[in-house]
Write a protein that holds these residues in place. Sequence first.
Motif, PDB file in Angstrom:
ATOM      1  N   ASP A 186      45.396  43.884  54.333  1.00 34.86           N
ATOM      2  CA  ASP A 186      45.856  43.464  55.660  1.00 34.86           C
ATOM      3  C   ASP A 186      47.074  42.550  55.614  1.00 34.86           C
ATOM      4  O   ASP A 186      47.693  42.290  56.643  1.00 34.86           O
ATOM      5  CB  ASP A 186      44.742  42.723  56.399  1.00 34.86           C
ATOM      6  N   LEU A 187      47.362  42.029  54.445  1.00 35.18           N
ATOM      7  CA  LEU A 187      48.519  41.130  54.342  1.00 35.18           C
ATOM      8  C   LEU A 187      49.712  41.914  53.804  1.00 35.18           C
ATOM      9  O   LEU A 187      49.552  42.922  53.135  1.00 35.18           O
ATOM     10  CB  LEU A 187      48.196  39.971  53.396  1.00 35.18           C
ATOM     11  N   LYS A 202      52.744  35.280  47.538  1.00 33.39           N
ATOM     12  CA  LYS A 202      52.748  33.819  47.699  1.00 33.39           C
ATOM     13  C   LYS A 202      51.369  33.241  47.406  1.00 33.39           C
ATOM     14  O   LYS A 202      51.243  32.149  46.853  1.00 33.39           O
ATOM     15  CB  LYS A 202      53.159  33.422  49.126  1.00 33.39           C
ATOM     16  N   PHE A 203      50.349  33.977  47.837  1.00 35.04           N
ATOM     17  CA  PHE A 203      49.000  33.491  47.552  1.00 35.04           C
ATOM     18  C   PHE A 203      48.789  33.356  46.054  1.00 35.04           C
ATOM     19  O   PHE A 203      48.310  32.328  45.568  1.00 35.04           O
ATOM     20  CB  PHE A 203      47.950  34.442  48.142  1.00 35.04           C
ATOM     21  N   GLY A 262      50.091  30.322  44.520  1.00 34.76           N
ATOM     22  CA  GLY A 262      49.317  29.094  44.676  1.00 34.76           C
ATOM     23  C   GLY A 262      48.240  28.951  43.610  1.00 34.76           C
ATOM     24  O   GLY A 262      47.665  27.877  43.446  1.00 34.76           O
ATOM     25  N   LEU A 263      47.945  30.036  42.927  1.00 29.87           N
ATOM     26  CA  LEU A 263      46.876  29.970  41.931  1.00 29.87           C
ATOM     27  C   LEU A 263      47.395  29.724  40.529  1.00 29.87           C
ATOM     28  O   LEU A 263      46.761  29.058  39.730  1.00 29.87           O
ATOM     29  CB  LEU A 263      46.070  31.278  41.926  1.00 29.87           C
ATOM     30  N   SER A 299      45.259  27.193  48.916  1.00 33.74           N
ATOM     31  CA  SER A 299      45.783  28.564  48.935  1.00 33.74           C
ATOM     32  C   SER A 299      44.735  29.539  49.432  1.00 33.74           C
ATOM     33  O   SER A 299      45.004  30.367  50.297  1.00 33.74           O
ATOM     34  CB  SER A 299      46.170  29.025  47.527  1.00 33.74           C
ATOM     35  N   ILE A 300      43.543  29.432  48.870  1.00 32.39           N
ATOM     36  CA  ILE A 300      42.556  30.453  49.223  1.00 32.39           C
ATOM     37  C   ILE A 300      42.035  30.248  50.635  1.00 32.39           C
ATOM     38  O   ILE A 300      41.820  31.209  51.378  1.00 32.39           O
ATOM     39  CB  ILE A 300      41.420  30.527  48.196  1.00 32.39           C
ATOM     40  N   ARG A 356      44.713  31.642  52.809  1.00 32.82           N
ATOM     41  CA  ARG A 356      44.770  33.099  52.776  1.00 32.82           C
ATOM     42  C   ARG A 356      43.663  33.711  53.631  1.00 32.82           C
ATOM     43  O   ARG A 356      43.910  34.616  54.423  1.00 32.82           O
ATOM     44  CB  ARG A 356      44.627  33.627  51.350  1.00 32.82           C
ATOM     45  N   LEU A 371      44.392  33.270  57.207  1.00 33.79           N
ATOM     46  CA  LEU A 371      45.471  34.185  57.571  1.00 33.79           C
ATOM     47  C   LEU A 371      44.919  35.595  57.780  1.00 33.79           C
ATOM     48  O   LEU A 371      45.262  36.287  58.743  1.00 33.79           O
ATOM     49  CB  LEU A 371      46.521  34.189  56.458  1.00 33.79           C
ATOM     50  N   LEU A 372      44.031  35.993  56.886  1.00 39.25           N
ATOM     51  CA  LEU A 372      43.420  37.322  57.021  1.00 39.25           C
ATOM     52  C   LEU A 372      42.676  37.442  58.338  1.00 39.25           C
ATOM     53  O   LEU A 372      42.755  38.471  59.015  1.00 39.25           O
ATOM     54  CB  LEU A 372      42.449  37.570  55.872  1.00 39.25           C
TER      55      LEU A 372
END
Lengths: 204, 204, 251, 232, 232
Positions: B91-92, B99-100, B103-104, D17-18, D21, D24-25
């Motif tokens: 969905d993204l 970008k996600f 962050g990891l 971040s998670i 995310r 956002l989803l």
Amino acid sequence: MTGLLSGHDLTLFRGDHCLFNSLEFALDAGELLVIEGTNGSGKTSLLRAIAGLLEFETGSVIWAGKQVRDHYQAFREDLVWLSHRVGFKADLNLVENLKFEAGLRRGNQALFESVCDRLNIAHLADLPMRSLSAGQQRRVALARMPLTSARLWMMDEPFTNLDTAGRQIVEELIGEHIADGGLCVVASHQALNSSENMRRLLLS
Amino acid sequence: MTGLLSGHDLTLFRGDHCLFNSLEFALDAGELLVIEGTNGSGKTSLLRAIAGLLEFETGSVIWAGKQVRDHYQAFREDLVWLSHRVGFKADLNLVENLKFEAGLRRGNQALFESVCDRLNIAHLADLPMRSLSAGQQRRVALARMPLTSARLWMMDEPFTNLDTAGRQIVEELIGEHIADGGLCVVASHQALNSSENMRRLLLS
Amino acid sequence: MWKFLHKLASPPHFYDLSAKMIPWFAIIGGIFIMYGTIAGLFFAPPDYQQGDAFRIIYVHVPAAYLSMMAYMIMAISAGIGLIWRIKLSHAVAAAAAPLGAWFTFLALATGMIWGRPMWGTWWEWGDPRMMSELIMLFLYFGYMALRAAIDDTVKADKASAVLAIVGAVNIPIIHFSVEWWNSLHQGSTLLRDGGPAMPAEMLYPLLAMIFGFTLIFGALLLGRVRTEVLFRERRSRWVRNLVCAQEGRNE
Amino acid sequence: MNERESEPPGLSQGLSSIVRRDILLAWKRPGDVLNPLFFFAMVSTLFPLATGPSAAQLAFSGPGVVWVAALLAMLLSLNSLFLSDFEDGSLDQLILSPQPLPLLSLGKAIAHWLVNGLPLVLVSPLIGVSFQMSGQTITVMLLTLFFGTISLSLLGSIGAALTVGLHRGTALLSLLILPLAMPVLIFGARTVSLAANDTAVSAGIYFLAAYCMLALTLAPFATAAALRISNE
Amino acid sequence: MNERESEPPGLSQGLSSIVRRDILLAWKRPGDVLNPLFFFAMVSTLFPLATGPSAAQLAFSGPGVVWVAALLAMLLSLNSLFLSDFEDGSLDQLILSPQPLPLLSLGKAIAHWLVNGLPLVLVSPLIGVSFQMSGQTITVMLLTLFFGTISLSLLGSIGAALTVGLHRGTALLSLLILPLAMPVLIFGARTVSLAANDTAVSAGIYFLAAYCMLALTLAPFATAAALRISNE
Ligand code: HEM
Ligand SMILES: Nc1ncnc2c1ncn2[C@@H]1O[C@H](COP(=O)(O)OP(=O)(O)OP(=O)(O)O)[C@@H](O)[C@H]1O
Ligand SMILES: Nc1ncnc2c1ncn2[C@@H]1O[C@H](COP(=O)(O)OP(=O)(O)OP(=O)(O)O)[C@@H](O)[C@H]1O
Ligand SMILES: [Mg+2]
Ligand SMILES: [Mg+2]
């Protein structure tokens, strides 16, 4: 342009994006159509639309002189389909999966053992599909084609995940099918052995 | 046999079936290990086990002199992983997905645009992943590798669904990575350009 | 006749025609509502039982009636769109849903407000009208949630059309079942049928309000369909020409 | 590449971040946020419908119904917590990322609560009103739901992690979670009932808060362990 | 291949193939059959727990609770009706098979009922006993649940077909189906209540049977249409 299977003035959109327009193709019994193009050029979409899973914006596909849209059931009797995804239940083993398909469409179950042997999957009959490797799953999916008596084979990237021997077998199966008077539409990034019965369609 | 990454006396079972036993391998910085074998020979399983997603029956994997099992976190800092499945949210869009990941794990976001251009996915930035074609999704998945600064790349069939240009790019990326002193473990049915830095491991 | 319908269903033609219709709908509807409001609020006699509280009827009844009307419009046009593949018709269904949901909400809200002084409670589980109205609100929500869940307009149109039709088949059944359910439990004390046992000074403003609300609903619906059509046809030539014309240049 | 170009992201960055995310989803599909809400509202209306309307009945069963509805709404939304991550391969990526897996699990649970639990807490007063609860009862209900839904998100994440990859729908998950969630349900509903009868309620609220803290500290580790196992 | 080797399988063979396949799939995971059952049983026990035990209360709310529990158990199991077929590509194969799609949809609904609805009907007397229902009430409950669950399987298959591929979990599905399922719930629960009060119940049972017939004739077509659309 005529043939057993033909498409006229085909236009297809995905989202706002026109994949192709006024595309024409025709294919006769005993011929192979290879759809080529870079990633994202619309091969999968074209295949799905020919099979009736997507709608063309304009144009029509003709099978045996009749519009596919209006005689969809008759068209499906002559069609067998292989897509990116295996199309079998992960919890059942290959025998159960293939027998299920045999209940839906005309075919020749007498060939069952020879086809499994040829695709080298006979020894996997006890494992559920989810335990098979990617290539093994692909081989099982391929087994559905020679087991039916459908005349039109549509295959989306049949060589994915297969080893060299596997790719060789697929080429042979396709060769035999068209030699038998069948039709075959394939989308692939890998070159097929060309023959005089092969037509190409390049999407760009 | 020593190296930055090495495996000793590895035995792996799937179900009751022994995929391999007493397997040894070693790989140093700047080297590429290609795992080959027929369908179902255990390439994917080996990769997943090295990464710690499956457990070996016997044996151990050593990274930078330490057992991976005991220093799993440190190992993961140096690892980037590409599997059959894309590993991104459908969905993204690709920017949000990449970008996600940034962050990891450690990486270099300054390269973002050049990597996207190179993989020819920059123009797809507005579409959610689900709208991309199989090959386009694969390219986005590949983009995660050059964007991190992990030293060890593990890739399962990186060429799947890619067109000729795409396969070329992957080869180049791998080449550059090992030239830079990285390590790469690849399972593939397709031949890679061989170089003196390539080691092969044949599963049978 | 067929030809006329076909022409009407062509988006550019509809776009032009609706532009002419909307002001008429709005103006006439506005006049009726104005009359209904003034006559209803100031000239109609207070109810001998309910006093002035009854005056909320002038909003409540039109809203309740339009909530059903909107569903019918939505389901019928969705059906037409699905069977004859007329895109405009899908646009109508899509535009009608939020309006219908609003009117349903309005009917519920005014009903609740009215119920407070009348029955001493905001909500009465036993009342069949309230229940079927509430279920209808959920039907609208389901329809809109399904549309919102699907990105692709064409797909959303078709999928939600199936739902609208299935819902339409069910509405009479829902209505009947709720009523049957209630009749077992307690007598229908509050809403007797055959309502208009009311004096003309009360009735005429009410009829005017219903008519005015309907026209305003029509105007809103047409307006929403226009924007919907414009959005859906954004890549077509006529929309581009339209935009260019408005920006004062030719393509 | 041997030159390390940038600082590695820290723990807080991984967590945020998670969370971001997943929010956002949810944002990309606004329906997702509203669905549990509607469901909550619908179940709360189904019961009066099925049992029949009577004000005394309603006032009596109100707290129980609201709480069961909340529990079910949470359970339903939990089913998909790790499912899509598992199916698209993101779970492999999460497990193999350098961030500690319990941290990422916590992030998923937080996002789940923000998207599903919080709206439910916020909308509950409306339903309280429809069950004719008093203002004070509603406050207590808000508090119990607040702590309760957090606990449920956390407990549920364990169950979701255990069942991911089994393709079993919500039923198995519910089966695993319900026993753990039972104390939350019982204390939640009882406390609200007590409030309705003007009895002291602080004990119940303390219990729920304590349970919530316990879940907050332990559940992420259980979830992480479960994820490693399920993803084999 | 131009020689046609064998007779094409007829409609009945197509129907029985898919029913048998889906039952086989459930059989391979016996948990699947038990899950809705456990869920049904648990919800039926949650309510007394949440509202507090009082014999009069229980007898009064029993029919409603049983019916709501049945409805929810069916809803939960419906979510996965077409999901796995969609995800592994089987749905493409079903749509492209020469068998009429409404027939296959009917087969899926039948298998769903046999696997989920029937066990639930069979176990309901136990719950009836725990709510202190009389023998006659239990018979009526069995009958209403029989027709009701069939209708729910069929209605639910429409909703499942509409939402397949949207990855929305059960919440959206419930939202779509609950309004449609309301008549079933109301009639089911009311009829059982009536039976408990020794009032005539045949009207309710006739209604449920008629609704079930209606669903049986119309739902497969709606489901098939929805599947074609969702699978784009
Ligand atoms: C939430 C509460 C309520 C809801 C959902 C509701 C719903 C409805 C509906 C659906 C109609 C039918 C409109 C039509 O047939 O065109 C209606 C009509 C009407 N309602 Fe309500 N209502 C509510 C509360 C009330 C209250 C409290 C009163 C007054 C005591 C009231 C008085 C009326 C009247 C007089 C009509 C017109 C009746 C007729 O002509 O048949 N309603 N309402
Ligand atoms: N649970 C199980 N029981 C028995 N055998 C299993 C089980 N799981 C996997 N296998 C077998 O393990 C083998 C290894 O599969 P793996 O996916 O590693 O192969 P691969 O080399 O990646 O093949 P491919 O080239 O097709 O991707 C396969 O032969 C598979 O049948
Ligand atoms: N909803 C959408 N909006 C915009 N573009 C879309 C949408 N869906 C698909 N596309 C685009 O349609 C194109 C066609 O995809 P398709 O899967 O047919 O390509 P393909 O030729 O099979 O590619 P591949 O070789 O990678 O499999 C892609 O470029 C994709 O980005
Ligand atoms: Mg493709
Ligand atoms: Mg593999």
